[in-house]
Design a protein around this motif. Structure first.
Motif, PDB file in Angstrom:
ATOM      1  N   ARG A   1       0.806  -1.235  -0.109  1.00  0.00           N
ATOM      2  CA  ARG A   1       0.047   0.095   0.009  1.00  0.00           C
ATOM      3  C   ARG A   1       0.880   1.289  -0.024  1.00  0.00           C
ATOM      4  O   ARG A   1       0.544   2.310  -0.791  1.00  0.00           O
ATOM      5  CB  ARG A   1      -0.781  -0.231   1.261  1.00  0.00           C
ATOM      6  CG  ARG A   1      -1.941   1.255   0.953  1.00  0.00           C
ATOM      7  CD  ARG A   1      -2.869   1.022   2.341  1.00  0.00           C
ATOM      8  NE  ARG A   1      -3.884   2.009   1.943  1.00  0.00           N
ATOM      9  CZ  ARG A   1      -3.930   3.490   2.386  1.00  0.00           C
ATOM     10  NH1 ARG A   1      -2.494   3.778   3.032  1.00  0.00           N
ATOM     11  NH2 ARG A   1      -4.816   4.311   2.354  1.00  0.00           N
TER      12      ARG A   1
ATOM     13  N   ASP B   1       2.328   1.492  -3.702  1.00  0.00           N
ATOM     14  CA  ASP B   1       1.129   1.821  -4.593  1.00  0.00           C
ATOM     15  C   ASP B   1       0.817   2.991  -4.830  1.00  0.00           C
ATOM     16  O   ASP B   1       0.144   3.621  -5.608  1.00  0.00           O
ATOM     17  CB  ASP B   1       0.110   0.785  -4.284  1.00  0.00           C
ATOM     18  CG  ASP B   1       0.348  -0.650  -4.689  1.00  0.00           C
ATOM     19  OD1 ASP B   1       1.311  -0.916  -5.253  1.00  0.00           O
ATOM     20  OD2 ASP B   1      -0.518  -1.538  -4.532  1.00  0.00           O
ATOM     21  N   GLY B   2       0.903   3.919  -3.447  1.00  0.00           N
ATOM     22  CA  GLY B   2       0.362   5.172  -3.230  1.00  0.00           C
ATOM     23  C   GLY B   2       1.305   6.223  -4.198  1.00  0.00           C
ATOM     24  O   GLY B   2       0.829   7.274  -4.321  1.00  0.00           O
ATOM     25  N   TYR B   3       2.379   5.838  -4.415  1.00  0.00           N
ATOM     26  CA  TYR B   3       3.236   6.651  -5.498  1.00  0.00           C
ATOM     27  C   TYR B   3       3.035   6.806  -6.756  1.00  0.00           C
ATOM     28  O   TYR B   3       3.515   7.479  -7.655  1.00  0.00           O
ATOM     29  CB  TYR B   3       4.942   6.351  -5.213  1.00  0.00           C
ATOM     30  CG  TYR B   3       5.157   6.931  -3.718  1.00  0.00           C
ATOM     31  CD1 TYR B   3       6.226   7.916  -3.762  1.00  0.00           C
ATOM     32  CD2 TYR B   3       5.066   5.994  -2.784  1.00  0.00           C
ATOM     33  CE1 TYR B   3       6.549   8.364  -2.665  1.00  0.00           C
ATOM     34  CE2 TYR B   3       5.489   6.719  -1.452  1.00  0.00           C
ATOM     35  CZ  TYR B   3       6.337   7.946  -1.229  1.00  0.00           C
ATOM     36  OH  TYR B   3       6.954   8.317  -0.305  1.00  0.00           O
TER      37      TYR B   3
ATOM     38  N   HIS C   1      -2.714  14.495  -5.660  1.00  0.00           N
ATOM     39  CA  HIS C   1      -2.908  13.407  -5.076  1.00  0.00           C
ATOM     40  C   HIS C   1      -2.475  13.480  -3.844  1.00  0.00           C
ATOM     41  O   HIS C   1      -1.481  14.228  -3.407  1.00  0.00           O
ATOM     42  CB  HIS C   1      -1.770  12.282  -5.855  1.00  0.00           C
ATOM     43  CG  HIS C   1      -1.799  10.921  -5.304  1.00  0.00           C
ATOM     44  ND1 HIS C   1      -2.800  10.138  -5.334  1.00  0.00           N
ATOM     45  CD2 HIS C   1      -0.485  10.518  -4.747  1.00  0.00           C
ATOM     46  CE1 HIS C   1      -2.370   8.998  -4.676  1.00  0.00           C
ATOM     47  NE2 HIS C   1      -1.137   9.113  -4.212  1.00  0.00           N
ATOM     48  N   LYS C   2      -3.131  12.579  -2.922  1.00  0.00           N
ATOM     49  CA  LYS C   2      -2.933  12.582  -1.476  1.00  0.00           C
ATOM     50  C   LYS C   2      -3.016  11.111  -0.879  1.00  0.00           C
ATOM     51  O   LYS C   2      -3.946  10.597  -1.331  1.00  0.00           O
ATOM     52  CB  LYS C   2      -3.793  13.761  -0.680  1.00  0.00           C
ATOM     53  CG  LYS C   2      -3.706  13.497   0.584  1.00  0.00           C
ATOM     54  CD  LYS C   2      -4.423  14.603   1.527  1.00  0.00           C
ATOM     55  CE  LYS C   2      -6.000  14.369   1.408  1.00  0.00           C
ATOM     56  NZ  LYS C   2      -6.885  15.138   2.298  1.00  0.00           N
ATOM     57  N   HIS C   3      -1.901  10.759  -0.345  1.00  0.00           N
ATOM     58  CA  HIS C   3      -1.795   9.551   0.309  1.00  0.00           C
ATOM     59  C   HIS C   3      -1.202   9.516   1.587  1.00  0.00           C
ATOM     60  O   HIS C   3      -0.114  10.072   1.826  1.00  0.00           O
ATOM     61  CB  HIS C   3      -0.920   8.745  -0.692  1.00  0.00           C
ATOM     62  CG  HIS C   3      -0.776   7.235  -0.318  1.00  0.00           C
ATOM     63  ND1 HIS C   3      -1.952   6.172  -0.525  1.00  0.00           N
ATOM     64  CD2 HIS C   3       0.172   6.423   0.089  1.00  0.00           C
ATOM     65  CE1 HIS C   3      -1.545   5.095  -0.009  1.00  0.00           C
ATOM     66  NE2 HIS C   3      -0.372   5.159   0.475  1.00  0.00           N
ATOM     67  N   TYR C   4      -1.754   8.576   2.611  1.00  0.00           N
ATOM     68  CA  TYR C   4      -1.241   8.487   3.685  1.00  0.00           C
ATOM     69  C   TYR C   4      -1.088   6.953   4.166  1.00  0.00           C
ATOM     70  O   TYR C   4      -2.249   6.309   4.085  1.00  0.00           O
ATOM     71  CB  TYR C   4      -2.157   9.381   4.975  1.00  0.00           C
ATOM     72  CG  TYR C   4      -1.564   9.217   6.501  1.00  0.00           C
ATOM     73  CD1 TYR C   4      -0.378   9.764   6.772  1.00  0.00           C
ATOM     74  CD2 TYR C   4      -2.087   8.340   7.229  1.00  0.00           C
ATOM     75  CE1 TYR C   4      -0.095  10.019   7.917  1.00  0.00           C
ATOM     76  CE2 TYR C   4      -1.763   8.353   8.522  1.00  0.00           C
ATOM     77  CZ  TYR C   4      -0.744   9.175   8.949  1.00  0.00           C
ATOM     78  OH  TYR C   4      -0.229   9.031   9.877  1.00  0.00           O
ATOM     79  N   HIS C   5      -0.213   6.411   4.728  1.00  0.00           N
ATOM     80  CA  HIS C   5      -0.165   5.260   5.415  1.00  0.00           C
ATOM     81  C   HIS C   5       0.522   5.039   6.772  1.00  0.00           C
ATOM     82  O   HIS C   5       1.495   5.681   6.767  1.00  0.00           O
ATOM     83  CB  HIS C   5       0.539   4.347   4.165  1.00  0.00           C
ATOM     84  CG  HIS C   5       0.539   3.028   4.262  1.00  0.00           C
ATOM     85  ND1 HIS C   5      -0.559   2.184   4.865  1.00  0.00           N
ATOM     86  CD2 HIS C   5       1.656   2.097   4.541  1.00  0.00           C
ATOM     87  CE1 HIS C   5      -0.086   0.985   4.928  1.00  0.00           C
ATOM     88  NE2 HIS C   5       1.055   0.715   4.841  1.00  0.00           N
TER      89      HIS C   5
END
Length: 279
Positions: A32, A35-37, A259-263
């Motif tokens: 995850r 994949d966020g990149y 795009h915004k993604h946090y993990h």
């Protein structure tokens, strides 16, 4: 004239380099995160920037605790990566843009930022891992790079307000450069984490998500907090998030979120990614 086409943020966790090197990016623990990149890599491929200015903190590869500049910029045509004790295999050297670096340095000094200029500087995981995550590991690298180091290790460290001000000055410096270049600014580090003491392992998801949301179009929100208050919320190493403000300050007041993604968790660190279109 040079043009800042966008800004990105990325965590720079040392374990990211190991996951890439060991081919673990699609393993359950890492999938995850990596994949966020994909949307960020697609945006970069579409827009084809010429230069990336990487805002990061040195982790002892160049500056030890006896001598730590508050702000430092690389002014070389080549930057070497080196073994820093994490077991990470050094990657190919990065191509710099010394003429642009010196222009930025001179402009920053004129704007009363007394920046340290480094004609030789080695780059560590804080610089390398976000580039590997965004562009893939290459030899040669497909983009020119300029390291811009911010002290977030040895206190006193600059405030969030000062980092945002540096970003404003950086933006003016870049866009006064006479050569036609497409530039992106990459703010690295963070988010919430602490590596030692009773609070080791702290992750504050709510604060991280607030920071990500506010940095998009209300970056001054973070400047209301002292460094002590940021560390109370995000952990001692969570102070690295102030480096995102250097990136954000270089952009226009209003930007488009791509795009915004946090993990979380990745190596006990909240990991955030933003892509902001400045066009």
């Amino acid at each position: 004239m040079a043009k800042i086409i966008g800004g990105l943020t990325s965590s720079h966790i040392p374990a990211v380099g190991n996951a890439i090197e060991q081919g673990l990016t699609q393993e359950p623990y890492w999938k995850r995160f990596f994949d966020g990149y994909a949307p960020a890599k697609a945006w970069l491929a579409e827009n084809q920037p010429d230069v990336v200015i990487v805002v990061y903190n040195d982790h002892g590869l160049n500056f030890f605790l006896d001598k730590v500049p508050t702000f430092a910029i690389g002014c070389a045509d080549r930057y070497e990566n080196a073994d820093e004790g994490w077991g990470l295999k050094p990657v190919a050297p990065f191509t710099g843009d010394a003429e642009l670096s010196w222009h930025i340095a001179e402009s920053l000094v004129e704007q009363e930022f007394d920046i340290c200029t480094c004609q030789e500087i080695k780059v560590d995981h804080g610089f390398v891992n976000p580039l590997r995550a965004l562009w893939g590991t290459s030899d040669p690298w497909p983009i020119k790079t300029i390291p811009l180091a911010v002290n977030t290790v040895q206190h006193p460290v600059p405030s969030a307000k000062r980092c945002l001000q540096l970003g404003h000055a950086l933006g003016r410096a870049i866009e006064s450069y006479p050569e036609d270049l497409k530039v992106v600014v990459l703010g690295t580090g963070g988010m919430s984490h602490q590596l030692q003491g009773e609070r080791a392992g702290i992750i504050n998801v709510e604060f991280d998500l607030d920071c990500m949301e506010k940095i998009i179009n209300e970056p001054q929100w973070l400047t209301q907090f002292s460094n002590d208050e940021i560390m109370a919320q995000a952990g001692t190493e969570g102070i690295e998030t102030i480096m995102w403000l250097v990136m954000r300050g270089a952009l226009q007041p209003q930007v488009k979120l791509v795009h915004k993604h946090y993990h979380v968790p990745i190596s006990n660190t909240g990991a955030g990614l933003l892509v902001l279109d400045n066009q």
